[in-house]
Design a protein around this motif. Structure first.
Motif, PDB file in Angstrom:
ATOM      1  N   ASN A   1      21.951  15.082  -3.989  1.00  0.00           N
ATOM      2  CA  ASN A   1      20.657  15.694  -3.654  1.00  0.00           C
ATOM      3  C   ASN A   1      19.500  14.770  -4.003  1.00  0.00           C
ATOM      4  N   ILE A   2      19.583  14.166  -5.211  1.00  0.00           N
ATOM      5  CA  ILE A   2      18.524  13.250  -5.629  1.00  0.00           C
ATOM      6  C   ILE A   2      18.525  12.004  -4.752  1.00  0.00           C
ATOM      7  N   TRP A   3      19.722  11.471  -4.461  1.00  0.00           N
ATOM      8  CA  TRP A   3      19.792  10.280  -3.618  1.00  0.00           C
ATOM      9  C   TRP A   3      19.192  10.538  -2.235  1.00  0.00           C
ATOM     10  N   THR A   4      19.606  11.649  -1.638  1.00  0.00           N
ATOM     11  CA  THR A   4      19.115  11.973  -0.288  1.00  0.00           C
ATOM     12  C   THR A   4      17.606  12.119  -0.279  1.00  0.00           C
ATOM     13  N   LEU A   5      17.064  12.824  -1.289  1.00  0.00           N
ATOM     14  CA  LEU A   5      15.612  12.999  -1.372  1.00  0.00           C
ATOM     15  C   LEU A   5      14.904  11.654  -1.486  1.00  0.00           C
ATOM     16  N   MET A   6      15.475  10.753  -2.265  1.00  0.00           N
ATOM     17  CA  MET A   6      14.864   9.435  -2.464  1.00  0.00           C
ATOM     18  C   MET A   6      14.866   8.623  -1.173  1.00  0.00           C
ATOM     19  N   PHE A   7      16.002   8.608  -0.496  1.00  0.00           N
ATOM     20  CA  PHE A   7      16.113   7.793   0.720  1.00  0.00           C
ATOM     21  C   PHE A   7      15.229   8.328   1.848  1.00  0.00           C
ATOM     22  N   ILE A   8      15.171   9.640   1.975  1.00  0.00           N
ATOM     23  CA  ILE A   8      14.311  10.231   3.014  1.00  0.00           C
ATOM     24  C   ILE A   8      12.845   9.975   2.691  1.00  0.00           C
ATOM     25  N   THR A   9      12.502  10.064   1.408  1.00  0.00           N
ATOM     26  CA  THR A   9      11.117   9.794   0.998  1.00  0.00           C
ATOM     27  C   THR A   9      10.708   8.375   1.352  1.00  0.00           C
ATOM     28  N   GLN A  10      11.562   7.415   1.023  1.00  0.00           N
ATOM     29  CA  GLN A  10      11.210   6.025   1.318  1.00  0.00           C
ATOM     30  C   GLN A  10      11.196   5.740   2.814  1.00  0.00           C
ATOM     31  N   ALA A  11      12.116   6.341   3.552  1.00  0.00           N
ATOM     32  CA  ALA A  11      12.123   6.123   5.007  1.00  0.00           C
ATOM     33  C   ALA A  11      10.877   6.702   5.653  1.00  0.00           C
ATOM     34  N   THR A  12      10.331   7.772   5.061  1.00  0.00           N
ATOM     35  CA  THR A  12       9.148   8.415   5.624  1.00  0.00           C
ATOM     36  C   THR A  12       7.868   7.700   5.215  1.00  0.00           C
ATOM     37  N   ILE A  13       7.772   7.340   3.944  1.00  0.00           N
ATOM     38  CA  ILE A  13       6.529   6.758   3.428  1.00  0.00           C
ATOM     39  C   ILE A  13       6.484   5.240   3.612  1.00  0.00           C
ATOM     40  N   VAL A  14       7.630   4.574   3.504  1.00  0.00           N
ATOM     41  CA  VAL A  14       7.671   3.105   3.578  1.00  0.00           C
ATOM     42  C   VAL A  14       8.596   2.673   4.723  1.00  0.00           C
ATOM     43  N   PRO A  15       8.230   2.940   5.972  1.00  0.00           N
ATOM     44  CA  PRO A  15       9.132   2.658   7.100  1.00  0.00           C
ATOM     45  C   PRO A  15       9.067   1.211   7.584  1.00  0.00           C
ATOM     46  N   VAL A  16       9.285   0.268   6.682  1.00  0.00           N
ATOM     47  CA  VAL A  16       9.327  -1.152   7.057  1.00  0.00           C
ATOM     48  C   VAL A  16      10.512  -1.813   6.359  1.00  0.00           C
ATOM     49  N   GLN A  17      10.960  -2.919   6.908  1.00  0.00           N
ATOM     50  CA  GLN A  17      12.044  -3.721   6.348  1.00  0.00           C
ATOM     51  C   GLN A  17      13.302  -2.865   6.125  1.00  0.00           C
ATOM     52  N   TRP A  18      13.925  -2.505   7.235  1.00  0.00           N
ATOM     53  CA  TRP A  18      15.101  -1.645   7.175  1.00  0.00           C
ATOM     54  C   TRP A  18      16.215  -2.248   6.316  1.00  0.00           C
ATOM     55  N   GLY A  19      16.217  -3.574   6.172  1.00  0.00           N
ATOM     56  CA  GLY A  19      17.248  -4.224   5.372  1.00  0.00           C
ATOM     57  C   GLY A  19      17.208  -3.810   3.906  1.00  0.00           C
TER      58      GLY A  19
ATOM     59  N   LYS B   1       0.827  -1.216   0.000  1.00  0.00           N
ATOM     60  CA  LYS B   1       0.000   0.000   0.000  1.00  0.00           C
ATOM     61  C   LYS B   1       0.855   1.258   0.000  1.00  0.00           C
ATOM     62  N   ARG B   2       1.915   1.251   0.787  1.00  0.00           N
ATOM     63  CA  ARG B   2       2.779   2.423   0.850  1.00  0.00           C
ATOM     64  C   ARG B   2       3.579   2.604  -0.439  1.00  0.00           C
ATOM     65  N   LEU B   3       3.929   1.504  -1.097  1.00  0.00           N
ATOM     66  CA  LEU B   3       4.646   1.621  -2.370  1.00  0.00           C
ATOM     67  C   LEU B   3       3.752   2.258  -3.435  1.00  0.00           C
ATOM     68  N   GLN B   4       2.466   1.933  -3.410  1.00  0.00           N
ATOM     69  CA  GLN B   4       1.536   2.578  -4.338  1.00  0.00           C
ATOM     70  C   GLN B   4       1.496   4.081  -4.083  1.00  0.00           C
ATOM     71  N   LEU B   5       1.444   4.452  -2.796  1.00  0.00           N
ATOM     72  CA  LEU B   5       1.441   5.877  -2.451  1.00  0.00           C
ATOM     73  C   LEU B   5       2.740   6.542  -2.881  1.00  0.00           C
ATOM     74  N   GLN B   6       3.874   5.869  -2.664  1.00  0.00           N
ATOM     75  CA  GLN B   6       5.165   6.430  -3.059  1.00  0.00           C
ATOM     76  C   GLN B   6       5.225   6.633  -4.564  1.00  0.00           C
ATOM     77  N   ALA B   7       4.729   5.650  -5.313  1.00  0.00           N
ATOM     78  CA  ALA B   7       4.755   5.770  -6.776  1.00  0.00           C
ATOM     79  C   ALA B   7       3.921   6.961  -7.240  1.00  0.00           C
ATOM     80  N   GLN B   8       2.787   7.177  -6.623  1.00  0.00           N
ATOM     81  CA  GLN B   8       1.941   8.313  -6.989  1.00  0.00           C
ATOM     82  C   GLN B   8       2.658   9.635  -6.714  1.00  0.00           C
TER      83      GLN B   8
END
Length: 433
Positions: free
Chosen positions: A134-152, A43-50
């Motif tokens: 800048n792009i990498w940091t934005l991507m990683f922060i976005t995923q950590a915020t929206i998809v905070p599961v499976q830290w691996g 569900k969160r991946l769908q939100l992230q993609a949007q």
């Protein structure tokens, strides 16, 4: 020593209803948690993609506007279009069985479509290997915020991005355009951004896991509590207790009450060890409980070595008398079988009466569902004034049973508070229901 049959439930099993080993419960909980986490991830991946689709459009527009050359605008548009198309494909996959089965692959694909794909495109098109921090940091922060599961997989996404950049760097071997201090500073910022993102996801998932197991433990405790309650009260009464806090009392015009007593049990208790005595009584009453469930009869209580049951309440029934009669005959057979298997010589005395009763729940502590009325008193007298090994019924019950059962007239007996009453002995069923 009495050894009950292996098919009989223990008291603990009956209380927690179909209990299973703790290891199996833990395995089921673990699987349930993994399934919940997978569903949350999809569900969160769908939100992230949007969000990525919308954010990508704004970045494409910015890069097209920023580039003064037509060729630069075309390249920016192509790179953005590739990323948008890949994001759209991942969004669609989230809604398929493949996406629900392998959500971690979609997670990595969404991440690398922005971090690695953009880096590769820029390297091929412009021969530019400056790290797109800048792009990498934005991507990683976005995923950590929206998809905070499976830290691996967050860590894997970050490592994969760095490995991709290093491979490109080794292949192209460009000269650095900034000082080493600049790259060290950017590297530190990027390093701590990754560490904080992964650690925050780890802490969040740890908290969610604890909450999940705590909630499941509470649900299991509630289920056990309800099963304990259902072993004390009828199911309909339990539902009424949940919905209302007033006194529960109902009148029933026609029910059939059964009392059964084990003849000579009091004398046996004086010469039998307590553990063996209780085990013996429990085994017999468990057999009666099974018969009550089989015939749709409601067990009310046990008093010492006496057993009380009723048919026709709390769910009203059109033929409570036959249900009790069938149970009484089966109780005799069950005791006979028990005697044969355990080398005993027990007999039971059963009394049956039909008529109106009042039923309700009384007490605040150790409350119970009980019956009151002449019908209850008469059933008790039918038992206490009965014959060992026989089933004695009153006139009202006789009238309901005489067409399908063989009953023998016993005669008048004196009942306290009622005078003389005609009684009958139930022998057997002659017409199957």
């Amino acid at each position: 020593m009495i050894h009950p049959n292996n098919s009989d439930k223990t008291q603990l099993d009956a209380l927690i209803s179909h209990g299973m080993p703790h290891r199996q419960i833990n395995n089921n909980l673990a699987e349930s948690y993994k399934e919940q986490r997978r569903s949350f991830l999809v569900k969160r991946l769908q939100l992230q993609a949007q969000i990525m689709l919308v954010a990508g459009l704004t970045l494409i527009a910015f890069f097209i506007w920023e580039n003064s050359q037509v060729e630069g605008k075309i390249y920016a548009f192509k790179i953005g279009l590739v990323v948008e198309l890949f994001t759209l494909i991942c969004w669609g996959l989230c809604k398929t069985s493949i996406g629900r089965r392998y959500p971690h692959l979609i997670f990595l694909s969404l991440c690398w479509s922005v971090t690695c794909a953009v880096q590769i495109d820029v390297a091929f098109l412009f021969n530019n290997l400056e790290p797109r921090i800048n792009i990498w940091t934005l991507m990683f922060i976005t995923q950590a915020t929206i998809v905070p599961v499976q830290w691996g997989i967050h860590l894997l996404a970050q490592v994969g991005t760095i490995v991709c950049y290093l491979i490109l760097y080794l292949l192209y071997s460009p000269s650095l355009t900034h000082s080493s201090a600049f790259y060290v500073e950017q590297g530190l910022y990027f390093f701590w951004t990754c560490i904080i993102c992964v650690f925050s996801v780890y802490l969040y998932e740890r908290l969610r896991k604890k909450e999940f197991y705590a909630r499941k433990a509470m649900e299991v405790a509630q289920q056990k509590s309800e099963m304990l309650l259902l072993n004390i009260l009828p199911e309909m009464i339990v539902e009424q207790l949940k919905q209302q806090h007033t006194t529960i009392a109902d009148s029933f015009l026609e029910v059939t009450v059964l009392f059964a007593d084990i003849v000579g049990f009091t004398e046996l208790s004086t010469r039998t060890p307590p553990t063996e005595l209780v085990e013996l009584l429990n085994t017999i009453f468990c057999l009666f409980d099974q018969l009550a469930e089989r015939h749709g009869v409601e067990k009310i209580k046990t008093i010492g070595d006496a057993y009380m049951a009723v048919a026709g309440l709390p769910k009203k029934s059109d033929n409570p008398a036959p249900a009790i009669a069938n149970m009484a005959l089966d109780m005799q057979n069950a005791v006979a079988t028990f005697n044969e298997e355990n080398n005993q010589s027990f007999r039971i005395r059963i009394g049956i009466s039909t008529g109106p009763v009042v039923a309700g729940v009384i007490g605040l502590k150790k409350f119970a569902y009980d019956l009151w009325g002449d019908t209850v008193n008469i059933a008790s007298r039918m038992e206490s004034h009965g014959i060992a090994g026989s089933i004695q019924v009153c006139e009202a019950s006789y009238q309901l049973l005489k067409d399908k059962y063989l009953l023998e007239k016993r005669g008048l007996i004196k009942i306290k508070g009622k005078g003389e009453m005609m009684t009958y002995l139930l022998k057997k069923i002659i017409i199957q229901n």
